[in-house]
Write a protein that holds these residues in place. Structure first.
Motif, PDB file in Angstrom:
ATOM      1  N   GLY A  65       5.432  -1.686  11.233  1.00 37.78           N
ATOM      2  CA  GLY A  65       6.121  -1.137  10.069  1.00 37.78           C
ATOM      3  C   GLY A  65       5.159  -0.543   9.067  1.00 37.78           C
ATOM      4  N   VAL A  66       4.027  -1.217   8.843  1.00 36.06           N
ATOM      5  CA  VAL A  66       3.028  -0.690   7.904  1.00 36.06           C
ATOM      6  C   VAL A  66       2.430   0.609   8.445  1.00 36.06           C
ATOM      7  CG1 VAL A  66       0.843  -1.193   6.773  1.00 36.06           C
ATOM      8  CG2 VAL A  66       2.527  -2.996   7.062  1.00 36.06           C
ATOM      9  N   ALA A 111       0.813  -1.224   0.000  1.00 41.95           N
ATOM     10  CA  ALA A 111       0.000   0.000   0.000  1.00 41.95           C
ATOM     11  C   ALA A 111       0.843   1.269   0.000  1.00 41.95           C
ATOM     12  CB  ALA A 111      -0.976  -0.024   1.173  1.00 41.95           C
ATOM     13  N   PRO A 112       1.782   1.437   0.955  1.00 44.05           N
ATOM     14  CA  PRO A 112       2.597   2.658   0.909  1.00 44.05           C
ATOM     15  C   PRO A 112       3.508   2.717  -0.307  1.00 44.05           C
ATOM     16  CG  PRO A 112       3.353   1.163   2.633  1.00 44.05           C
ATOM     17  CD  PRO A 112       2.050   0.640   2.154  1.00 44.05           C
ATOM     18  N   LEU A 113       3.934   1.551  -0.804  1.00 43.28           N
ATOM     19  CA  LEU A 113       4.783   1.531  -1.995  1.00 43.28           C
ATOM     20  C   LEU A 113       4.029   2.094  -3.195  1.00 43.28           C
ATOM     21  CD1 LEU A 113       7.294   0.567  -3.606  1.00 43.28           C
ATOM     22  CD2 LEU A 113       6.189  -1.654  -3.798  1.00 43.28           C
ATOM     23  N   ILE A 114       2.808   1.617  -3.416  1.00 46.09           N
ATOM     24  CA  ILE A 114       2.008   2.087  -4.545  1.00 46.09           C
ATOM     25  C   ILE A 114       1.602   3.548  -4.351  1.00 46.09           C
ATOM     26  CG2 ILE A 114      -0.241   1.789  -5.671  1.00 46.09           C
ATOM     27  CD1 ILE A 114       0.124  -1.225  -5.314  1.00 46.09           C
ATOM     28  N   ASP A 115       1.263   3.898  -3.097  1.00 44.81           N
ATOM     29  CA  ASP A 115       0.897   5.294  -2.833  1.00 44.81           C
ATOM     30  C   ASP A 115       2.036   6.247  -3.177  1.00 44.81           C
ATOM     31  OD1 ASP A 115      -1.592   4.594  -1.999  1.00 44.81           O
ATOM     32  OD2 ASP A 115      -1.167   4.731   0.146  1.00 44.81           O
ATOM     33  N   SER A 116       3.277   5.837  -2.884  1.00 48.81           N
ATOM     34  CA  SER A 116       4.404   6.732  -3.132  1.00 48.81           C
ATOM     35  C   SER A 116       4.581   6.998  -4.624  1.00 48.81           C
ATOM     36  CB  SER A 116       5.686   6.126  -2.545  1.00 48.81           C
ATOM     37  OG  SER A 116       6.090   4.970  -3.255  1.00 48.81           O
ATOM     38  N   ILE A 117       4.358   5.961  -5.454  1.00 45.58           N
ATOM     39  CA  ILE A 117       4.494   6.156  -6.905  1.00 45.58           C
ATOM     40  C   ILE A 117       3.323   6.967  -7.438  1.00 45.58           C
ATOM     41  CG2 ILE A 117       4.722   4.991  -9.138  1.00 45.58           C
ATOM     42  CD1 ILE A 117       5.909   2.612  -7.692  1.00 45.58           C
TER      43      ILE A 117
END
Length: 715
Positions: free
Chosen positions: A334-335, A239-245
């Protein structure tokens, strides 16, 4: 004849009790090793997925290398392929069963392709409406950018896909699909079907048993570790990975609109600010969901650890699940941190969009543009609940420890009273007797018997484990030796077999038959590959010989230890029987009051020994011995009053060992709440100011977006 039958009954009872005790100890040691192997293999698969951006295929021929071409969803853990990807599975080839979702299309998690691309605004400029079109489909975005986000997309699609036949599944009620699962077979063939794996774990179809399945009449002893889609999505921080992109994609879209529309872009830029605010709210809600998930995992961990501890590790499935729930609790932290960072990024994105709007046209009044606000109410409530639950569970654990301590104290009191009663029965109202010295040897012998029995169970378990290893490696050595000795003939035979299988596969129309024949052909092909490489074949033979010799050395040492333990246990049992009989059949003895011989007591099982003037103590002493040690004079009962405190002390030690983890959970939950409270009380700054300047070219923004996508998100 009656005495012989009684002796046979006693021996049968002893054999049954020894077997049950051995089974209990074996379950403890085996389950610990099995859980460690599953946990390390699970970490290796996650590492492989992070490096390779896909899940490994199963190993269908037990050579340790993943076999992706066959399309199998179930096989063996590809330990060699995992090591080549920089991961250590912690097990050798062919030890663990491995099931992975390869349902086809978006459900195939072993495929690496461009399944995900950053989102873009739709034509109205109000929402992220679709994935970006690549140059191959008439768009301007680079094709075949393959990163971890592509696996995340497949996981998200798989989570939303209903179950259908042919998908990797867990045999639960109802049946559910899974991302992947690992199975340890235990240390024997529990259901007696010829395979160490039991139930669905042994079948060739794409299914494993439910991890919560408990043994039933000793017909099932496998341990299943399941990774659901949601668990793997969280574990990879999708989720945070996709949000960052997507945050960078948002900036690119704003740049494009500013460049294309200038003054007409004002409304769209305002929508960008609204979208960033919405993103902040959504992320905050995700944080609340993460905390609620942590609450569930923490509660499960508390239950499993407590049950595992209270049963001294004999509850195999609870002890296996406990570390998984505990790891999930740590993972949630961490999430949560990543989602907190996403809230800040969304606010920053809003400021960037607002500044882009102000810079696009100097006529725009930046004071009319507002920054997003984030409502932390649900998130803080969830965090507070997690904290309160952690405190409550710790209090419950402390209560259990107190209850167990009270039970132990009561057992110690009962034990002391039972010992005093035995002394009183022997003395029959006196202050001492001529056989007082026979009481303590019975107590010491019972304690020594308990210690020796415990050691014997451990030694037996070690012997059996090494015997299994010797048998398996001996069979493997024989297989490789036959392949080396008859390599040429076997190559010719296998080539003939493959041709025959090709003919059968081409002729059959039954899918099930075709699949079975294809599997046979794959196995033959793997054998042929090894036969055609004599160097590799010799290396496998040498390795098998070394492993067999090591296992044999360990077995010899374990057998020696077992013999010593058996001798010690036999000696301890004989000592108990002797001490028991010496007291029970002491015959006539002197009872003293002070230093004066006051009476004659008599205890015996033989007739004609006691005289009419004697105080007969046989019945009282026998009742006291039964109360203290149980009904058998052969060996004491572990649940009788004399040995029960030892058992309760072990249970108390097990409960006390998890107090530290309960304290850590309370501290972690408190820190999480304080962190979120700090974020809620100190929102990130958002200043929208500026005058019209030349905006960034869309091509530059696109280059930045593609580089961020290729890198796999922002860091």
């Amino acid at each position: 004849m009656v005495q012989v039958l009684l002796l046979i009954a006693v021996l049968a009872g002893l054999a049954t009790m020894g077997y049950l005790q051995w089974r209990e100890r074996s379950a403890v040691d085996s389950s610990r090793q099995e859980r460690q192997a599953l946990a390390q293999a699970d970490r290796a698969i996650v590492t492989f997925a992070t490096v390779m951006r896909r899940l490994p295929c199963p190993d269908v021929n037990r050579d340790g290398v993943e076999d992706c071409g066959a399309g199998d969803q179930k096989g063996w853990l590809p330990s060699v392929s995992l090591r080549l990807a920089g991961a250590d599975p912690g097990v050798d080839v062919g030890q663990l069963r491995y099931l992975v979702q390869r349902g086809g299309g978006a459900n195939d998690l072993t495929v690496l392709d461009d399944a995900w691309r950053p989102l873009e605004y739709d034509t109205t400029g109000k929402t992220f409406g679709s994935m970006r079109a690549t140059t191959a489909t008439g768009g301007d975005y680079q094709a075949d950018v393959q990163t971890l986000t592509d696996l995340c997309k497949r996981l998200d699609d798989g989570r939303a896909t209903p179950y259908a036949a042919g998908m990797a599944e867990v045999r639960s009620s109802p049946v559910r699909t899974t991302a992947y699962a690992l199975v340890h077979p235990g240390n024997d063939d529990a259901d007696g079907d010829g395979s160490f794996f039991d139930g669905a774990n042994a079948s060739a179809d794409s299914a494993v048993e439910d991890p919560i399945r408990r043994p039933l009449l000793a017909r099932y002893n496998d341990i299943v570790l399941e990774r659901s889609y949601a668990s793997l999505l969280a574990g990879l921080h999708c989720a945070p990975l996709i949000d960052s992109i997507n945050t960078v994609a948002l900036a690119h879209d704003v740049v494009s609109q500013v460049d294309d529309l200038k003054t007409g872009n004002i409304a769209a830029a305002k929508q960008a600010i609204i979208f960033a605010a919405l993103g902040a709210v959504i992320t905050a809600n995700d944080m609340a969901g993460t905390i609620l998930g942590e609450v569930m995992d923490a509660a499960n961990a508390a239950v499993d650890w407590a049950f595992c501890a209270a049963s001294l590790g004999l509850a195999v499935n609870a002890c296996a699940a406990a570390p998984q729930h505990t790891a999930a609790v740590g993972l949630a932290g961490g999430v949560l941190y990543a989602n907190g960072a996403s809230v800040v990024l969304n606010v920053v994105a809003a400021a960037m969009a607002g500044n882009a709007l102000a810079l696009a046209d100097s006529s725009v009044d930046s004071s009319t543009l507002t920054c997003p606000s984030t409502d932390y109410t649900q998130t803080l409530a969830a965090a507070k609940k997690a904290w309160d639950d952690a405190i409550a569970d710790r209090s419950s654990l402390i209560t259990k420890i107190k209850d167990k301590s009270d039970e132990l104290s009561a057992a110690n009191t009962a034990r002391t009273n039972a010992i005093n009663n035995l002394v009183a029965q022997v003395r029959a109202g006196g202050t001492s007797t001529s056989i007082d010295s026979r009481i303590q040897p019975v107590l010491d012998a019972a304690t020594n018997w308990e210690s020796s029995s415990f050691s014997l169970k451990a030694a037996t378990d070690r012997r059996d484990n090494y015997q299994t290893a010797v048998t398996q490696w001996t069979n493997q050595v024989a297989t490789y030796a036959d392949m080396l000795a008859n390599r040429t003939a076997l190559i010719a035979q296998i080539n003939t077999d493959i041709k025959a299988l090709d003919t059968q596969i081409a002729a059959t129309t039954d899918p099930a038959v075709k699949a079975a024949l294809s599997k046979q052909r794959l196995e033959k092909t793997s054998q042929l590959t090894l036969l055609n490489d004599p160097v590799a074949l010799q290396a496998e033979y040498d390795k098998a010989v070394t492993e067999r010799n090591n296992a044999q050395s360990n077995l010899d040492a374990a057998q020696s230890d077992l013999s010593a333990a058996q001798a010690s246990a036999g000696s301890a049992q004989t000592s108990f029987q002797t001490a028991y009989s010496n007291l029970r059949n002491a015959g006539r003895y002197t009872i003293f009051v002070g230093a004066v011989a006051a009476a004659i007591g008599c205890t015996t099982t033989a007739a004609g020994v006691c005289q009419s003037s004697d105080i007969v103590t046989s019945g009282g002493i026998q009742s006291a011995l039964v109360d203290l040690f149980g009904g058998s004079s052969v060996s004491p009962d572990p649940n009788a009053k004399y040995l029960k405190p030892i058992k309760l002390q072990r249970e108390l030690n097990a409960l006390q060992s998890i107090v530290g983890e309960a304290d850590k959970r309370v501290t972690s939950a408190q820190n999480t709440y304080n962190q979120l409270k700090t974020q809620a009380d100190n929102p990130p700054p958002c200043n929208i100011t500026g005058k019209g300047v030349t905006p960034m070219p869309p091509s530059t923004a696109m280059d930045i977006l593609i580089k961020v996508d290729q890198k796999g998100g922002t860091r």
